[in-house]
Design an enzyme around this catalytic site. Structure first.
Site, PDB file in Angstrom:
ATOM      1  N   GLY A  11       1.046  -1.446  -0.128  1.00  9.86           N
ATOM      2  CA  GLY A  11       0.003  -0.105  -0.307  1.00  9.86           C
ATOM      3  C   GLY A  11       0.639   0.913   0.100  1.00  9.86           C
ATOM      4  N   ALA A  22      15.666  11.166  -1.397  1.00  8.13           N
ATOM      5  CA  ALA A  22      16.467  10.909  -0.877  1.00  8.13           C
ATOM      6  C   ALA A  22      17.760  10.145  -1.410  1.00  8.13           C
ATOM      7  CB  ALA A  22      16.411  11.216   0.429  1.00  8.13           C
ATOM      8  N   ARG A  78       1.383  -4.988  -5.324  1.00  8.14           N
ATOM      9  CA  ARG A  78       1.432  -6.406  -4.414  1.00  8.14           C
ATOM     10  C   ARG A  78       2.058  -7.274  -5.892  1.00  8.14           C
ATOM     11  NH1 ARG A  78      -2.567  -3.444  -1.146  1.00  8.14           N
ATOM     12  NH2 ARG A  78      -1.500  -2.975   0.760  1.00  8.14           N
ATOM     13  N   GLY A 108       5.589  -2.326   3.845  1.00 10.94           N
ATOM     14  CA  GLY A 108       5.533  -3.351   4.664  1.00 10.94           C
ATOM     15  C   GLY A 108       6.655  -4.435   4.701  1.00 10.94           C
ATOM     16  N   ASP A 109       6.625  -5.256   5.769  1.00 21.17           N
ATOM     17  CA  ASP A 109       6.481  -6.041   6.182  1.00 21.17           C
ATOM     18  C   ASP A 109       6.717  -7.569   5.033  1.00 21.17           C
ATOM     19  OD1 ASP A 109       3.332  -6.946   6.354  1.00 21.17           O
ATOM     20  OD2 ASP A 109       3.837  -7.979   8.057  1.00 21.17           O
ATOM     21  N   THR A 131       4.534   2.024   5.426  1.00 23.57           N
ATOM     22  CA  THR A 131       3.071   1.818   5.554  1.00 23.57           C
ATOM     23  C   THR A 131       2.336   3.137   6.808  1.00 23.57           C
ATOM     24  OG1 THR A 131       1.711   0.391   5.945  1.00 23.57           O
ATOM     25  CG2 THR A 131       4.480  -0.028   7.380  1.00 23.57           C
ATOM     26  N   ASP A 133       0.764   1.817   8.259  1.00 19.71           N
ATOM     27  CA  ASP A 133      -0.401   0.595   9.922  1.00 19.71           C
ATOM     28  C   ASP A 133       0.764   0.953  10.620  1.00 19.71           C
ATOM     29  OD1 ASP A 133      -2.071   0.414   7.394  1.00 19.71           O
ATOM     30  OD2 ASP A 133      -0.636  -1.765   7.049  1.00 19.71           O
ATOM     31  N   ASP A 135       2.577  -1.437  12.075  1.00 21.94           N
ATOM     32  CA  ASP A 135       3.263  -2.892  12.425  1.00 21.94           C
ATOM     33  C   ASP A 135       4.094  -3.195  12.361  1.00 21.94           C
ATOM     34  OD1 ASP A 135       3.125  -2.451   9.708  1.00 21.94           O
ATOM     35  OD2 ASP A 135       1.098  -3.911   9.105  1.00 21.94           O
ATOM     36  N   ARG A 168     -25.237  15.108  18.317  1.00 24.95           N
ATOM     37  CA  ARG A 168     -25.632  13.047  17.859  1.00 24.95           C
ATOM     38  C   ARG A 168     -23.999  13.174  17.221  1.00 24.95           C
ATOM     39  NH1 ARG A 168     -27.151  14.706  12.078  1.00 24.95           N
ATOM     40  NH2 ARG A 168     -25.748  14.293  11.007  1.00 24.95           N
ATOM     41  N   ARG A 177      -5.038  -2.055   9.467  1.00 23.26           N
ATOM     42  CA  ARG A 177      -4.967  -3.015   9.040  1.00 23.26           C
ATOM     43  C   ARG A 177      -4.925  -4.664  10.471  1.00 23.26           C
ATOM     44  NH1 ARG A 177      -0.616  -6.757   6.108  1.00 23.26           N
ATOM     45  NH2 ARG A 177       0.314  -5.311   6.592  1.00 23.26           N
ATOM     46  N   GLY A 191      -9.419  14.161  21.080  1.00 24.51           N
ATOM     47  CA  GLY A 191     -10.615  14.184  21.990  1.00 24.51           C
ATOM     48  C   GLY A 191     -11.224  12.559  21.658  1.00 24.51           C
ATOM     49  N   ARG A 283      -4.129   7.848   3.277  1.00 27.54           N
ATOM     50  CA  ARG A 283      -2.881   7.144   2.314  1.00 27.54           C
ATOM     51  C   ARG A 283      -2.428   8.328   1.705  1.00 27.54           C
ATOM     52  NH1 ARG A 283      -3.665   1.119   1.119  1.00 27.54           N
ATOM     53  NH2 ARG A 283      -3.394   1.835  -1.774  1.00 27.54           N
TER      54      ARG A 283
HETATM   55  O1  F6P Z   1      -1.125  -1.828   4.638  1.00 29.87           O
HETATM   56  C1  F6P Z   1      -1.881  -0.498   4.486  1.00 29.87           C
HETATM   57  C2  F6P Z   1      -3.117  -0.512   4.529  1.00 29.87           C
HETATM   58  O2  F6P Z   1      -3.710   0.946   3.928  1.00 29.87           O
HETATM   59  C3  F6P Z   1      -4.212  -0.604   5.060  1.00 29.87           C
HETATM   60  O3  F6P Z   1      -4.652   0.066   6.175  1.00 29.87           O
HETATM   61  C4  F6P Z   1      -5.827  -1.393   3.845  1.00 29.87           C
HETATM   62  O4  F6P Z   1      -6.021  -2.314   5.369  1.00 29.87           O
HETATM   63  C5  F6P Z   1      -4.689  -1.783   2.906  1.00 29.87           C
HETATM   64  O5  F6P Z   1      -3.539  -1.171   2.985  1.00 29.87           O
HETATM   65  C6  F6P Z   1      -5.851  -1.810   2.227  1.00 29.87           C
HETATM   66  O6  F6P Z   1      -4.816  -2.288   0.948  1.00 29.87           O
HETATM   67  P1  F6P Z   1      -5.351  -1.612  -0.441  1.00 29.87           P
HETATM   68  O7  F6P Z   1      -4.987  -0.968  -1.106  1.00 29.87           O
HETATM   69  O8  F6P Z   1      -5.854  -2.871  -1.271  1.00 29.87           O
HETATM   70  O9  F6P Z   1      -6.872  -1.565  -0.189  1.00 29.87           O
END
Ligand code: F6P
Length: 348
Positions: A11, A22, A78, A108-109, A131, A133, A135, A168, A177, A191, A283
């Site tokens: 992502g 850089a 991906r 990411g990972d 990323t 996330d 994570d 409301r 994720r 807040g 993003r």
């Molecule tokens: O890993 C980054 C992320 O934005 C997550 O927070 C989210 O679940 C996912 O990618 C969404 O991925 P896609 O771009 O495949 O919808």
């Protein structure tokens, strides 16, 4: 090294372009040429009709113009094919053919696993944690996380303004994720009164009770921030039946969503809870100063490592400073969720 490559994968995240800039600056400083590999690892497989759709020489002037832009100039994707050994072997031969001697991988990972495989096949790689996330346990912040949290805080403030006007509650879903860090910091920063994350088990009844208590004590416009992965830690409830009993049409195989949660809370508390899913706005923002700083230092360190023959590493932040460690060690570290902040948000 005379020529290196750079790719963005998974992502996209704010700061990816700044990191590429850089890398480009450092490569030029050290007299190396730089190849931009397009669409993550897909570019290494060279399957496009035009070679420049897979790999292209990056000229610093172009990169300087896109450094502050959100998204990724190199595109990202991906690449499931990269899981196949014969495809990785094909990628390695293309990389050699292009004269690329090392690669900076921004992702990411999943992208880090790809980088480890390339290292095993003799292509030194250095990872930058791109990323939103947050994570990855080995780094205090991933690249893009700070911008994503700022984006959420801005948007939740706007939602809270209209919630206040109408007295409301709001239910706001954020990304992350399986990680609740965006939700946690966005809730604390805006807040919000209630935060729901994948790391802590929760029930709809308990959230409804808390919302009802807030309304009782004179706060009819509370915000519930829910992490997109929080459905995994939700205690079972026959919510399909509950909604049907309240006149809402749902199918048994419909998954729970933020809109459904808002409806259930509305029936349980009699308050007009309204849902918002913030989605990809998180993003697509211009990188914050923090992310731009991290991108700058990480990109130049990555080039320095490669030119000194040090591959198989990832870059992160520890005690506020940029550092590096072997990819395998980084991936072994276990994330520690900030339970005390979570308890603070939900109890005050
Ligand atoms: O890993 C980054 C992320 O934005 C997550 O927070 C989210 O679940 C996912 O990618 C969404 O991925 P896609 O771009 O495949 O919808």
């Amino acid at each position: 090294m005379r020529r290196i490559g750079v790719l963005t994968s998974g992502g996209d995240s704010p700061g990816m372009n700044a990191a590429v800039m850089a890398v480009a600056k450092a490569a030029r400083y050290h007299g190396m040429s730089l190849i931009g590999i397009k669409r993550g690892y897909n570019g290494t497989l060279c399957r496009s009709h035009h070679v420049e759709d897979d790999m292209v020489e990056l000229d610093l002037d172009t990169i300087l113009d896109i450094a502050d832009q959100p998204g990724t100039y190199l595109r990202t994707a991906r690449c499931l094919d990269f899981l196949r050994p014969e495809m990785r072997a094909h990628a390695v031969s293309n990389i050699h053919e292009m004269g690329i001697e090392g690669i900076v991988v921004i992702g990411g990972d999943g992208s880090y696993h790809g980088a480890m495989e390339l290292c095993d096949l003799g292509i030194p790689c250095v990872g930058i944690p791109g990323t939103i996330d947050n994570d990855l346990a080995y780094t205090e912040m991933t690249l893009g996380y700070d911008t994503a949290v700022n984006s959420c805080v801005d948007d939740i403030r706007a939602i809270r303004a209209t919630s206040r006007s109408h007295d409301r509650p709001a239910v706001v879903e954020v990304m992350g994720r399986h990680c609740g860090d965006i939700a946690l910091k966005a809730a604390a920063g805006s807040g919000a009164e209630i935060c729901i994350v994948p790391e802590v088990s929760w029930s709809i009844q308990e959230v409804a009770d808390r919302l009802a208590r807030l309304i009782d004590v004179g706060n009819p416009r509370a915000t519930v921030v829910v992490a997109e992965g929080a459905w995994d830690s939700m205690q079972p409830m026959d919510w399909h039946r509950y909604l049907r009993e309240n006149g809402v049409r749902v199918h048994d195989d419909d998954p729970i969503t933020t809109a459904m949660l808002a409806k259930i809370l509305k029936f349980k508390t009699k308050a007009e809870a309204r849902p918002t899913v913030l989605g990809y706005t998180q993003r697509g923002r211009t990188p914050s100063a923090y992310d731009s700083w991290f991108a700058f230092e990480a990109g130049s360190l990555a080039v320095n490592l490669l030119r000194n023959g040090i591959g198989n590493q990832v870059i992160g932040i520890k005690d506020g400073r940029v550092y590096y460690l072997p990819i395998s060690m980084a991936l072994q570290q276990k994330r520690e969720f900030n339970l005390s902040l979570y308890n603070l948000i939900n109890s005050l």
